[in-house]
Design a protein around this motif. Structure first.
Motif, PDB file in Angstrom:
ATOM      1  N   GLU A   1       2.350 -72.036  32.396  1.00 26.48           N
ATOM      2  CA  GLU A   1       2.262 -73.494  32.383  1.00 26.48           C
ATOM      3  C   GLU A   1       3.655 -74.138  32.488  1.00 26.48           C
ATOM      4  OE1 GLU A   1      -0.045 -76.588  29.568  1.00 26.48           O
ATOM      5  OE2 GLU A   1      -1.008 -74.700  30.126  1.00 26.48           O
ATOM      6  N   SER A   2       4.582 -73.675  31.661  1.00 31.17           N
ATOM      7  CA  SER A   2       5.951 -74.208  31.742  1.00 31.17           C
ATOM      8  C   SER A   2       6.782 -73.436  32.767  1.00 31.17           C
ATOM      9  CB  SER A   2       6.636 -74.093  30.376  1.00 31.17           C
ATOM     10  OG  SER A   2       6.755 -72.731  29.997  1.00 31.17           O
ATOM     11  N   ARG A   3       6.202 -72.339  33.294  1.00 31.47           N
ATOM     12  CA  ARG A   3       6.903 -71.433  34.231  1.00 31.47           C
ATOM     13  C   ARG A   3       8.236 -70.966  33.643  1.00 31.47           C
ATOM     14  NH1 ARG A   3       7.198 -75.069  38.889  1.00 31.47           N
ATOM     15  NH2 ARG A   3       8.738 -73.600  39.699  1.00 31.47           N
ATOM     16  N   THR A   4       8.129 -70.490  32.404  1.00 29.49           N
ATOM     17  CA  THR A   4       9.313 -69.937  31.727  1.00 29.49           C
ATOM     18  C   THR A   4       9.236 -68.420  31.775  1.00 29.49           C
ATOM     19  OG1 THR A   4       9.287 -71.831  30.226  1.00 29.49           O
ATOM     20  CG2 THR A   4      10.630 -69.946  29.576  1.00 29.49           C
ATOM     21  N   LEU A   5      10.351 -67.799  32.130  1.00 31.97           N
ATOM     22  CA  LEU A   5      10.421 -66.336  32.206  1.00 31.97           C
ATOM     23  C   LEU A   5      11.461 -65.819  31.224  1.00 31.97           C
ATOM     24  CD1 LEU A   5       9.650 -63.672  33.829  1.00 31.97           C
ATOM     25  CD2 LEU A   5      11.754 -64.089  35.119  1.00 31.97           C
ATOM     26  N   ILE A   6      11.060 -64.834  30.428  1.00 31.49           N
ATOM     27  CA  ILE A   6      12.015 -64.065  29.623  1.00 31.49           C
ATOM     28  C   ILE A   6      12.289 -62.798  30.437  1.00 31.49           C
ATOM     29  CG2 ILE A   6      12.326 -62.783  27.472  1.00 31.49           C
ATOM     30  CD1 ILE A   6      10.507 -64.921  26.136  1.00 31.49           C
ATOM     31  N   SER A   7      13.489 -62.745  31.037  1.00 31.69           N
ATOM     32  CA  SER A   7      13.728 -61.750  32.091  1.00 31.69           C
ATOM     33  C   SER A   7      14.415 -60.482  31.602  1.00 31.69           C
ATOM     34  CB  SER A   7      14.568 -62.382  33.205  1.00 31.69           C
ATOM     35  OG  SER A   7      15.859 -62.714  32.710  1.00 31.69           O
ATOM     36  N   ALA A   8      14.739 -60.402  30.297  1.00 32.15           N
ATOM     37  CA  ALA A   8      15.418 -59.212  29.753  1.00 32.15           C
ATOM     38  C   ALA A   8      16.646 -58.885  30.611  1.00 32.15           C
ATOM     39  CB  ALA A   8      14.454 -58.042  29.642  1.00 32.15           C
ATOM     40  N   ASP A   9      16.854 -57.615  30.960  1.00 27.47           N
ATOM     41  CA  ASP A   9      18.028 -57.255  31.764  1.00 27.47           C
ATOM     42  C   ASP A   9      17.666 -57.020  33.230  1.00 27.47           C
ATOM     43  OD1 ASP A   9      19.440 -57.497  29.450  1.00 27.47           O
ATOM     44  OD2 ASP A   9      19.589 -55.341  29.071  1.00 27.47           O
ATOM     45  N   ALA A  10      16.459 -57.496  33.625  1.00 24.17           N
ATOM     46  CA  ALA A  10      16.041 -57.378  35.028  1.00 24.17           C
ATOM     47  C   ALA A  10      16.700 -58.442  35.894  1.00 24.17           C
ATOM     48  CB  ALA A  10      14.523 -57.490  35.131  1.00 24.17           C
ATOM     49  N   LEU A  11      17.040 -59.581  35.302  1.00 23.13           N
ATOM     50  CA  LEU A  11      17.733 -60.642  36.059  1.00 23.13           C
ATOM     51  C   LEU A  11      18.582 -61.458  35.108  1.00 23.13           C
ATOM     52  CD1 LEU A  11      18.100 -62.203  38.786  1.00 23.13           C
ATOM     53  CD2 LEU A  11      16.295 -63.745  37.979  1.00 23.13           C
ATOM     54  N   TRP A  12      19.870 -61.493  35.402  1.00 25.25           N
ATOM     55  CA  TRP A  12      20.795 -62.388  34.720  1.00 25.25           C
ATOM     56  C   TRP A  12      21.242 -63.432  35.732  1.00 25.25           C
ATOM     57  CZ3 TRP A  12      24.263 -57.609  33.353  1.00 25.25           C
ATOM     58  CH2 TRP A  12      23.637 -56.837  32.357  1.00 25.25           C
ATOM     59  N   GLN A  13      21.990 -64.410  35.258  1.00 22.58           N
ATOM     60  CA  GLN A  13      22.450 -65.417  36.209  1.00 22.58           C
ATOM     61  C   GLN A  13      23.413 -64.796  37.224  1.00 22.58           C
ATOM     62  OE1 GLN A  13      23.748 -69.138  34.526  1.00 22.58           O
ATOM     63  NE2 GLN A  13      23.540 -70.156  36.492  1.00 22.58           N
ATOM     64  N   ASN A  14      24.067 -63.709  36.814  1.00 24.95           N
ATOM     65  CA  ASN A  14      25.060 -63.118  37.706  1.00 24.95           C
ATOM     66  C   ASN A  14      24.830 -61.623  37.894  1.00 24.95           C
ATOM     67  OD1 ASN A  14      27.255 -63.254  39.388  1.00 24.95           O
ATOM     68  ND2 ASN A  14      28.736 -62.891  37.740  1.00 24.95           N
ATOM     69  N   GLY A  15      23.583 -61.227  38.077  1.00 25.56           N
ATOM     70  CA  GLY A  15      23.304 -59.815  38.324  1.00 25.56           C
ATOM     71  C   GLY A  15      22.155 -59.294  37.494  1.00 25.56           C
ATOM     72  N   PHE A  16      22.285 -58.022  37.079  1.00 28.12           N
ATOM     73  CA  PHE A  16      21.241 -57.349  36.296  1.00 28.12           C
ATOM     74  C   PHE A  16      21.897 -56.167  35.602  1.00 28.12           C
ATOM     75  CE2 PHE A  16      21.176 -56.095  40.756  1.00 28.12           C
ATOM     76  CZ  PHE A  16      21.464 -54.749  40.659  1.00 28.12           C
ATOM     77  N   GLY A  17      21.164 -55.533  34.686  1.00 31.88           N
ATOM     78  CA  GLY A  17      21.732 -54.445  33.909  1.00 31.88           C
ATOM     79  C   GLY A  17      21.887 -53.158  34.719  1.00 31.88           C
ATOM     80  N   VAL A  18      22.732 -52.287  34.213  1.00 32.84           N
ATOM     81  CA  VAL A  18      22.950 -50.956  34.809  1.00 32.84           C
ATOM     82  C   VAL A  18      21.603 -50.273  35.068  1.00 32.84           C
ATOM     83  CG1 VAL A  18      23.746 -48.628  34.194  1.00 32.84           C
ATOM     84  CG2 VAL A  18      25.218 -50.612  33.756  1.00 32.84           C
ATOM     85  N   VAL A  19      21.512 -49.580  36.209  1.00 34.56           N
ATOM     86  CA  VAL A  19      20.255 -48.901  36.565  1.00 34.56           C
ATOM     87  C   VAL A  19      20.377 -47.442  36.107  1.00 34.56           C
ATOM     88  CG1 VAL A  19      18.619 -48.443  38.433  1.00 34.56           C
ATOM     89  CG2 VAL A  19      20.104 -50.459  38.539  1.00 34.56           C
TER      90      VAL A  19
END
Ligand SMILES: [Zn+2]
Length: 318
Positions: free
Chosen positions: A164-182
């Motif tokens: 409804e609010s289209r809010t995502l808790i993205s964990a380390d799958a998406l940051w504003q400047n990348g993502f976590g180590v694979v």
């Protein structure tokens, strides 16, 4: 810890508060609903006092009803044990929900399989009552949130979406400047494709606001930009996997420095030698370099990049 700007607050559902914690501890998201309360991710264990203080200050006399972990890296579940002690045995019955994939290792507390031992990180033992997997829904505060699988950074990670609010808790799958180590890629298993697929899932969900595992909340055009940055970064790693391995080693070293703040350089090198993950990555990706030369090179890079400094015989976090 930083606080959200007024515009960021306006974009978030009213029953949640984001505690932005930096890079050693993941962000924590506290839900205070009419009937129940929940905390998504609990930070690193050395920040436990701050985690408890933040939660207590917000909940006041209310109990913490649920702990949710997006994934089980030490910076996301290091506060579980202390919160379970504070809100379980003495003050009601906090229920802990973890991704399904590692449940058996938590039940038997296999700290090899849970990654804490090989990476030289700490995580006090905790218990769980529920597991979550793709397609489930969890009640957070006053609203049902969708559980989506988000393999890539961690094969068992989930992300949480409120349509409804289209809010995502993205964990380390998406940051504003990348993502976590694979991590799987470092271990010789292919997982860059999964990172890409998870970015596609996020794009299809079309979030208005993203609460990442680390760093600030971002929204609107910033989400589109973040997806482009992540895909570009991923492409660089796919073209040149050793670039990803070098980045990962620097992340693991910086993470230890964030935890310790300062350490004699010789002890830092000894810690690397005693921590199996480093030798595994060196042997797999950089076997032509000796361990001593290899580690020394990374410490120099951290210092040159402004992420550490040297004083006397010490390496210090910057
Ligand atoms: Zn993680």
């Amino acid at each position: 810890m930083s606080t959200l700007s007024t515009s960021q607050k306006q974009q978030l559902p009213a029953d949640l508060t984001v505690f932005e914690r930096g890079w050693l501890s993941s962000n924590n998201i506290l839900f205070v609903g009419k009937d129940s309360t929940a905390l998504v991710d609990t930070g690193y264990c050395t920040h436990t006092d701050q985690t408890l203080a933040l939660v207590r200050a917000s909940l006041k006399d209310r109990p913490l009803d649920h702990i949710i972990n997006t994934h089980l890296h030490s910076d996301h579940c290091g506060g579980n044990a202390a919160l379970q002690a504070a809100y379980g045995r003495t003050n009601g019955t906090v229920q802990t929900h973890i991704p399904y994939g590692l449940a058996k290792h938590v039940a038997s507390w296999d700290d090899d399989a849970l990654s804490y031992k090989p990476t030289g990180q700490n995580c006090p033992r905790f218990t769980f009552q529920y597991t979550m997997q793709h397609g489930d829904e969890v009640m957070l505060g006053d609203t049902n949130w969708q559980v989506h699988a988000a393999p890539g950074h961690d094969p068992h990670s989930i992300i949480l979406f409120e349509p409804e609010s289209r809010t995502l808790i993205s964990a380390d799958a998406l940051w504003q400047n990348g993502f976590g180590v694979v991590f799987q890629e470092l271990e010789g298993e292919r997982a860059f494709d999964e990172v890409a697929q998870t970015l596609d899932v996020i794009e299809r969900l079309n979030p208005q606001t993203v609460i990442p595992g680390h760093g600030s909340v971002f929204a609107g055009d910033e989400v589109t930009a973040a997806l482009a940055v992540a895909r570009n970064r991923l492409d660089g790693f796919v073209q040149n996997p050793p670039k990803h391995a070098r980045y990962a080693i620097k992340v693991l070293l910086k993470y230890k420095l964030l935890e310790l703040q300062s350490i004699p350089e010789s002890a830092f090198i000894d810690w690397v030698k005693a921590t199996p993950y480093f030798e595994m990555v060196r042997g797999r990706c950089f076997a032509d370099k000796s361990m001593d030369m290899w580690v020394a090179g990374y410490i120099e890079e951290l210092i040159a990049g402004g992420a550490a400094r040297r004083e006397g015989g010490l390496v210090l976090n910057v």
